[in-house]
Write a protein that holds these residues in place. Structure first.
Motif, short mmCIF file in Angstrom:
data_model
loop_
_atom_site.label_atom_id
_atom_site.label_comp_id
_atom_site.label_asym_id
_atom_site.label_seq_id
_atom_site.Cartn_x
_atom_site.Cartn_y
_atom_site.Cartn_z
N GLY A 1 32.00 40.05 56.73
CA GLY A 1 32.47 39.01 55.97
C GLY A 1 32.20 39.14 54.39
N ALA A 2 30.85 39.77 54.28
CA ALA A 2 30.77 39.99 52.64
C ALA A 2 31.53 40.74 52.15
CB ALA A 2 29.10 40.70 52.56
N PHE A 3 32.01 41.94 53.07
CA PHE A 3 32.70 43.17 52.59
C PHE A 3 34.26 42.42 52.25
CE2 PHE A 3 36.01 46.26 54.27
CZ PHE A 3 36.00 47.19 53.05
N SER A 4 34.72 41.24 52.99
CA SER A 4 36.06 40.78 52.83
C SER A 4 35.85 39.88 51.55
CB SER A 4 36.47 39.90 54.02
OG SER A 4 36.44 40.83 55.20
N ARG A 5 34.74 39.19 51.53
CA ARG A 5 34.55 38.29 50.31
C ARG A 5 34.69 38.88 49.02
NH1 ARG A 5 33.21 32.91 49.08
NH2 ARG A 5 33.83 33.16 46.86
N ALA A 6 34.02 40.02 48.79
CA ALA A 6 34.35 40.74 47.75
C ALA A 6 35.53 41.31 47.31
CB ALA A 6 33.07 42.03 47.64
N ALA A 7 36.22 41.98 48.64
CA ALA A 7 37.64 42.33 48.49
C ALA A 7 38.54 40.99 47.94
CB ALA A 7 38.34 42.75 49.93
N ALA A 8 38.32 40.13 48.49
CA ALA A 8 39.12 38.88 47.81
C ALA A 8 38.94 38.57 46.37
CB ALA A 8 38.82 37.99 48.64
N ASP A 9 37.65 38.91 46.02
CA ASP A 9 37.41 38.72 44.59
C ASP A 9 38.13 39.72 43.78
OD1 ASP A 9 35.42 36.62 45.15
OD2 ASP A 9 33.73 37.77 45.09
N VAL A 10 38.07 40.77 44.61
CA VAL A 10 38.78 41.95 43.46
C VAL A 10 40.36 41.72 43.58
CG1 VAL A 10 39.37 44.39 43.42
CG2 VAL A 10 37.07 43.74 44.30
N GLY A 11 40.79 41.33 44.69
CA GLY A 11 42.24 40.99 44.85
C GLY A 11 42.88 39.89 44.25
N SER B 1 41.78 37.65 53.84
CA SER B 1 43.13 36.68 53.56
C SER B 1 42.44 35.16 53.72
CB SER B 1 44.06 36.99 54.38
OG SER B 1 43.49 36.65 55.90
N ALA B 2 41.45 35.05 54.60
CA ALA B 2 40.84 33.70 54.54
C ALA B 2 40.20 33.26 53.08
CB ALA B 2 39.80 33.60 55.44
N TYR B 3 39.55 34.27 52.55
CA TYR B 3 38.96 33.92 51.28
C TYR B 3 40.00 33.75 50.11
CZ TYR B 3 34.40 34.86 53.34
OH TYR B 3 33.30 35.02 54.15
N LEU B 4 40.99 34.39 50.17
CA LEU B 4 41.98 34.41 49.08
C LEU B 4 42.71 33.15 49.48
CD1 LEU B 4 43.84 38.03 49.39
CD2 LEU B 4 42.55 36.75 47.21
N HIS B 5 43.11 32.62 50.78
CA HIS B 5 43.63 31.37 50.68
C HIS B 5 42.84 30.13 50.51
CE1 HIS B 5 46.20 28.82 53.14
NE2 HIS B 5 45.08 28.08 53.66
N TYR B 6 41.43 30.05 50.78
CA TYR B 6 40.69 28.93 50.71
C TYR B 6 40.04 29.01 49.08
CZ TYR B 6 41.12 28.09 55.65
OH TYR B 6 41.68 27.83 56.88
N ASN B 7 40.05 30.01 48.59
CA ASN B 7 39.68 30.06 47.04
C ASN B 7 40.57 30.58 46.26
OD1 ASN B 7 36.58 29.72 47.85
ND2 ASN B 7 37.22 31.67 48.92
N PRO B 8 41.66 29.48 45.99
CA PRO B 8 42.87 29.88 45.24
C PRO B 8 42.42 30.37 43.82
CG PRO B 8 43.23 27.89 45.93
CD PRO B 8 41.89 28.18 46.71
N SER B 9 43.15 31.30 43.34
CA SER B 9 43.01 31.61 41.87
C SER B 9 44.62 31.56 41.16
CB SER B 9 42.26 32.87 41.60
OG SER B 9 43.10 33.96 41.69
N ALA B 10 44.47 31.72 40.06
CA ALA B 10 45.86 31.88 39.28
C ALA B 10 46.51 33.22 39.74
CB ALA B 10 45.43 31.82 37.85
N TYR B 11 45.65 34.03 40.21
CA TYR B 11 46.49 35.27 40.62
C TYR B 11 46.44 35.44 42.15
CZ TYR B 11 47.87 39.96 40.86
OH TYR B 11 48.38 41.49 41.02
N ARG B 12 47.57 35.56 42.80
CA ARG B 12 47.35 35.76 44.20
C ARG B 12 48.11 37.00 44.54
NH1 ARG B 12 49.42 36.51 49.04
NH2 ARG B 12 49.51 34.96 50.79
N PRO B 13 47.38 38.05 44.91
CA PRO B 13 48.48 39.41 45.24
C PRO B 13 49.27 39.12 46.72
CG PRO B 13 46.15 39.45 46.08
CD PRO B 13 46.37 38.20 45.50
N GLY B 14 50.15 40.03 47.01
CA GLY B 14 50.81 40.08 48.18
C GLY B 14 49.66 40.61 49.22
#
Ligand code: ADP
Length: 486
Positions: free
Chosen positions: A114-124, A147-160
């Motif tokens: 979970g932590a690994f994915s969270r940090a990956a989403a922050d980078v992504g 992908s869940a962290y990217l989805h639930y914490n939207p930022s101005a930038y969304r990678p593919g």
């Protein structure tokens, strides 16, 4: 224009490896560079990874990430451009990345990955200084929550986002109460999100929120939308069919090259197959088998699990041993299968050699020294060992399933006549079918050496490099980088 890819993988060759995922994550960056895709690999900071990285700058710090301080480091090792999650409370553990010393999953694996994915989403999502990947590729369940962290914490930038399935059998399923500790909202516990039969599934997260789903062979891509191979997720996968594709794995053709392999006793090639016999003799010696150049020597390397079907080989071994067939086996996994192979090796020391454990060098020696290589998998997303075998002129005898279908051409009468056969296939899970395939191989080996040599050469002359796969991945990445789909 150069496309930037963040590849999120829980193992990567040569830094840390338990299976094919590491081989793929380690080999793709160089192949993708040829397609103008610049890959940064995001991996957990296991001791082996951090020590390979050496002194490397911290580019981001977390005061607390799932229970402790953490940092993202940037550096290079083994030619890989790396971002590493340095979180000692989660990853400062030696040995297998997923299992504790008792051989069981670490009890905090949900928080670790979970932590690994969270940090990956922050980078992504471009939250970390100067990094804006066009595409994020999530390998297997360990990266799935990204992908869940990217989805639930939207930022101005969304990678593919691409989810790549190396094995649908491993899904990362954990109790639902972990949603809070994982810092995910209650709404994530829903049928069209992470909920899976009352629990949460990391792999489902990857599949639900990804723009594209890939898996590692075309046949496995179609199999996983069926009940038989879909591991409970076939409905979801079938529903996303237009976004699902199979891209066949390659192999690291420099690392696995019989003409230039430093691990084997004698190098050889299609033009000069003779020295292969030296490797066979060396392998027989290593395992204490009878040093008989004419004995039919089978090889096997891999996880000793139900998936890999080694219990079928166990069941058939006595009758082939009676005919003088030899086996050199390397693997680890299910203790029952380990014990059974050790026992049969002890009972037939001149015919059966078995080493329980993990040994990269010995894997090369078996691929080079055996006459045929057995892969009796019940399912197989792609499989790499049969590709190594093909390259080494060691004829694969494989189940007709998944990536094994896409990589081996059965030596049926027609293929033999046309000179295109590269191995032997049989229905997965069937003892009579496997017996018949072993019989066919044994007969050709012992009675028709010219055909055997032809099959060897056919296999050796195939192109198993990453270049085709890299082209396909690059095209897919470009398609979603320019226009992420909702
Ligand atoms: P999977 O990823 O399902 O285990 P693959 O065939 O895709 O199977 O990849 C397995 C990889 O791991 C290959 O590179 C194989 O050589 C290697 N491997 C598996 N078991 C062992 C072992 N006991 N010792 C050395 N290498 C191994």
């Amino acid at each position: 224009m150069t496309l930037s890819l963040l590849s999120v993988a829980s193992e990567i060759y040569p830094l840390i490896k338990t299976g094919g995922l590491a081989d793929v994550a380690g080999a793709l960056p160089a192949a993708l560079a040829q397609e103008d895709v610049a890959v940064t690999s995001f991996v957990p900071g296991y001791p082996a990874v951090l020590s390979a990285l050496g002194d490397s700058p911290v580019i981001h710090r977390y005061k607390a990430l799932m229970g402790g301080p953490a940092a993202i480091r940037r550096g290079e090792a083994a030619g890989l451009d790396l971002l590493v999650l340095d979180a000692p409370h989660l990853f400062d553990r030696n040995g297998n990345p997923y299992l504790g010393p008792d051989g069981r999953d670490w009890p905090d694996n949900a928080l670790r990955f979970g932590a690994f994915s969270r940090a990956a989403a922050d980078v992504g999502s471009g939250r970390i200084r100067d990094i804006h990947p066009d595409v994020v590729q999530l390998h297997d369940w360990q990266a799935g929550l990204t992908s869940a962290y990217l989805h639930y914490n939207p930022s101005a930038y969304r990678p593919g986002v691409v989810a790549t399935i190396h094995n649908l059998a491993f899904q990362g399923i954990f109790p639902a109460y972990l949603l809070g500790p994982l810092d995910l909202p209650a709404e994530a516990f829903a049928l069209d999100a992470l909920e899976y039969h009352g629990q949460i599934s990391f792999l489902k997260s990857a599949l639900i929120f990804a723009d594209r789903i890939t898996t590692v062979s075309p046949t496995y891509a179609s199999e996983i939308s069926t009940e038989e191979h879909g591991m409970g997720l076939y409905g979801l996968i079938a529903g996303k069919a237009p976004r699902v594709s199979g891209i066949l794995n390659g192999i690291d053709a420099e690392l696995w090259d019989p003409a230039d392999d430093p691990f084997i006793a004698a190098n050889y090639s299609t033009a000069n197959l003779g020295p292969k016999a030296t490797n066979k003799a060396e392998l027989q010696r290593y395992f204490g088998l009878a040093e008989d150049p004419e004995a039919f020597l089978l090889g096997s390397v891999g996880r000793l699990t139900e998936q890999k079907g080694l219990d079928l080989l166990l069941a058939l071994l006595p009758e082939f041993v009676d005919r003088g067939v030899q086996l050199a086996l390397l693997g680890s996994g299910d203790p029952t299968i380990e014990t059974a192979f050790s026992a049969i090796a002890a009972a037939h020391p001149s015919l059966v050699g078995c080493q329980i454990g993990y040994d990269e060098t010995l894997a090369h020696r078996i691929e080079a020294g055996a006459d045929a290589f057995v892969v009796p998998s019940r399912f197989e997303p792609c499989g790499l060992t049969q590709l190594y075998a093909l390259r080494y002129g060691t004829i694969p005898i494989v189940a007709h399933v998944g990536g094994l279908v896409d990589t081996v051409i059965d030596a049926g009468p027609f293929a033999l006549r046309r000179g295109v056969a590269t191995g032997f296939q049989f229905s997965p899970g069937s003892l009579p079918a496997m017996r018949a395939a072993l019989d066919r191989a044994y007969t050709i080996y012992t009675q028709d050496r010219a055909s055997w040599n032809q099959i060897q050469r056919n296999g050796m002359s195939g192109d198993y490099s990453w270049s085709n796969a890299a082209k396909e991945y690059a095209a897919l990445f470009r398609a979603i980088a320019s226009k992420p789909e909702a």
